[in-house]
Design an enzyme around this catalytic site. Structure first.
Site, short mmCIF file in Angstrom:
data_model
loop_
_atom_site.label_atom_id
_atom_site.label_comp_id
_atom_site.label_asym_id
_atom_site.label_seq_id
_atom_site.Cartn_x
_atom_site.Cartn_y
_atom_site.Cartn_z
N GLY A 108 2.91 2.52 -2.25
CA GLY A 108 3.39 2.97 -3.57
C GLY A 108 2.76 4.27 -4.04
O GLY A 108 1.60 4.57 -3.70
N GLY A 135 0.75 -1.26 0.00
CA GLY A 135 0.00 0.00 0.00
C GLY A 135 0.77 1.30 0.00
O GLY A 135 0.14 2.35 -0.13
N CYS A 162 -0.25 3.54 -6.07
CA CYS A 162 -1.00 2.43 -5.51
C CYS A 162 -2.24 2.96 -4.81
O CYS A 162 -2.17 3.98 -4.13
CB CYS A 162 -0.08 1.74 -4.51
SG CYS A 162 -0.91 0.70 -3.36
P1 5GP Z 1 6.80 3.84 -5.51
O1 5GP Z 1 8.29 3.78 -5.49
O2 5GP Z 1 6.27 4.33 -6.82
O3 5GP Z 1 6.24 4.57 -4.33
O4 5GP Z 1 6.29 2.33 -5.31
C1 5GP Z 1 6.64 1.30 -6.21
C2 5GP Z 1 5.97 0.02 -5.78
O5 5GP Z 1 4.53 0.16 -5.81
C3 5GP Z 1 6.20 -1.18 -6.69
O6 5GP Z 1 7.47 -1.75 -6.53
C4 5GP Z 1 5.07 -2.10 -6.30
O7 5GP Z 1 5.37 -2.84 -5.14
C5 5GP Z 1 3.95 -1.14 -5.97
N1 5GP Z 1 2.96 -1.06 -7.08
C6 5GP Z 1 3.19 -0.88 -8.38
N2 5GP Z 1 2.03 -0.82 -9.08
C7 5GP Z 1 1.04 -0.98 -8.18
C8 5GP Z 1 -0.38 -1.03 -8.28
O8 5GP Z 1 -0.99 -0.85 -9.33
N3 5GP Z 1 -1.05 -1.25 -7.12
C9 5GP Z 1 -0.41 -1.43 -5.93
N4 5GP Z 1 -1.14 -1.69 -4.86
N5 5GP Z 1 0.92 -1.34 -5.79
C10 5GP Z 1 1.64 -1.13 -6.91
#
Ligand code: 5GP
Length: 347
Positions: free
Chosen positions: A179, A177, A182
């Site tokens: 991301g 959660g 996300c």
């Molecule tokens: P960020 O660095 O952009 O904050 O987070 C990246 C991470 O978000 C990814 O490695 C993956 O674990 C998660 N993530 C990527 N796409 C999605 C999505 O569509 N839904 C959710 N719940 N998590 C995602």
């Protein structure tokens, strides 16, 4: 129903307290770190940052660029077998994870690539790492690939971190959660503040000689320092690496002074409508999209961002007197700030 009362922390809830040290300059700190993988006995040395296996950022170009800084990338799942074989024969592939899910087709594809170009790092990735099926997949992958380092997730608690390590994972990926694209917390109400998840999972993993990768929720270089200070062995990021030349997002251009210049790039979650339409022909009726699509500013080559990230960590190490990255958790004292103060003092 039960309520847990201990405060759980996100990166924004803490700062790292500076400490006296004999360190003269940030040039004297060592940001490369060596790890031994519990199940293979193999070693890896580098700057422990991994580009997320998301469509836009987990690209071969990103893997090559980050490898120049000793960092890694987990490739997205949508390259063709032939492209993967050619890539995994390159020397930079030593810093790349092959990513897959739990389907038979995913595993057949991995085997087909592995036959032609040995895969040494595998990222087994599902949104919810709490199912028995996932534990079985980790076990089966460990048996089929005894020499590959396996990273598996995602989970956010110590019990499940231990289960995945005992099943064969060398690195457990932590984060549900946090991301940037996300929407799981909004759509389901499920999640765990990311810094506490890292601290608790690292404690569980390290007791079994396993490692953890803090995945998601990093928004500035200081968050990376906090993740390492909290015990993350590796960090994984999507949003902070989006918008660069090495990405595969659609670029939006604007006319400026008679010239067509890139100004923004798309970035989307892997369970967003965009991703599901692209690969699965739409969002299945039984599930809701748990990711969103955004536009991020165009930022040129990833080189500058990597220098900022490494520079931020280096400077944090100097403030707390950690000569080596490995010493960060021992030298880190977090002080609670902002929203947590409201919780503690009830204001
Ligand atoms: P960020 O660095 O952009 O904050 O987070 C990246 C991470 O978000 C990814 O490695 C993956 O674990 C998660 N993530 C990527 N796409 C999605 C999505 O569509 N839904 C959710 N719940 N998590 C995602």
């Amino acid at each position: 129903m039960r309520i847990e009362n201990d405060p759980k922390l996100d990166f924004r809830d803490v700062l790292i307290r500076p400490k006296r040290s004999t360190l003269g300059s940030r040039a004297h700190v060592e940001v490369e770190r060596s790890f031994r993988f519990a199940h293979t006995g193999g070693e890896w040395t580098g700057f422990p940052l991994i580009a997320a296996n998301m469509d836009v950022v987990g690209t071969m170009a990103m893997a090559r660029a980050l490898s120049r800084h000793g960092a890694m990338a987990a490739l997205h799942k949508h390259y063709a077998v032939e492209e993967l074989i050619a890539f995994f024969r390159e020397p930079e592939a030593a810093n790349a994870f092959y990513s897959l899910g739990t389907t038979e087709a995913d595993h057949d594809k991995l085997k087909a690539v592995h036959k032609q170009a040995p895969i040494t790092k595998i990222c087994l990735d599902v949104a919810n790492g709490y199912t028995e099926k996932f534990v079985d997949t980790v076990k089966a992958t460990r048996e089929a690939f005894p020499e590959a380092a396996i990273m598996a997730g995602n989970v956010v608690t110590g019990d499940m971190t231990e289960a995945l390590i005992l099943a064969g994972a060398d690195i457990v990926k932590v984060g549900i959660g946090p991301g940037s694209v996300c929407t799981t917390r909004k759509m389901t109400g499920v999640g765990y503040p990311q810094l506490s998840a890292i601290i608790e999972c690292a404690d569980a993993a390290h007791g079994l000689k396993g490692l953890v990768c803090g995945d998601g929720g990093l928004t500035v270089p200081g968050d990376v320092a906090k993740a390492f200070g909290g015990g993350a062995d590796f960090v994984m990021m999507g949003g902070m690496l989006a918008g660069h030349d090495e990405c595969e997002g659609d670029i939006r251009y604007e006319e400026r002074g008679g010239e067509r210049v890139p100004v923004a790039m798309t970035f989307y979650g892997m369970s967003s409508d965009t991703a599901m339409k692209k690969y699965a022909g739409g969002v299945a009726r039984y599930r809701a999209s748990e990711g969103k699509t955004v536009e991020v500013p165009y930022r040129g080559p990833v080189e500058g961002t990597m220098l900022d990230l490494i520079g931020g960590v280096r400077s944090a190490m100097t403030y707390i007197g950690a000569v080596r990255l490995k010493e960060m958790p021992k030298r880190t004292t977090f002080i609670m700030v902002g929203s947590q103060l409201n919780t503690v003092f009830g204001s």
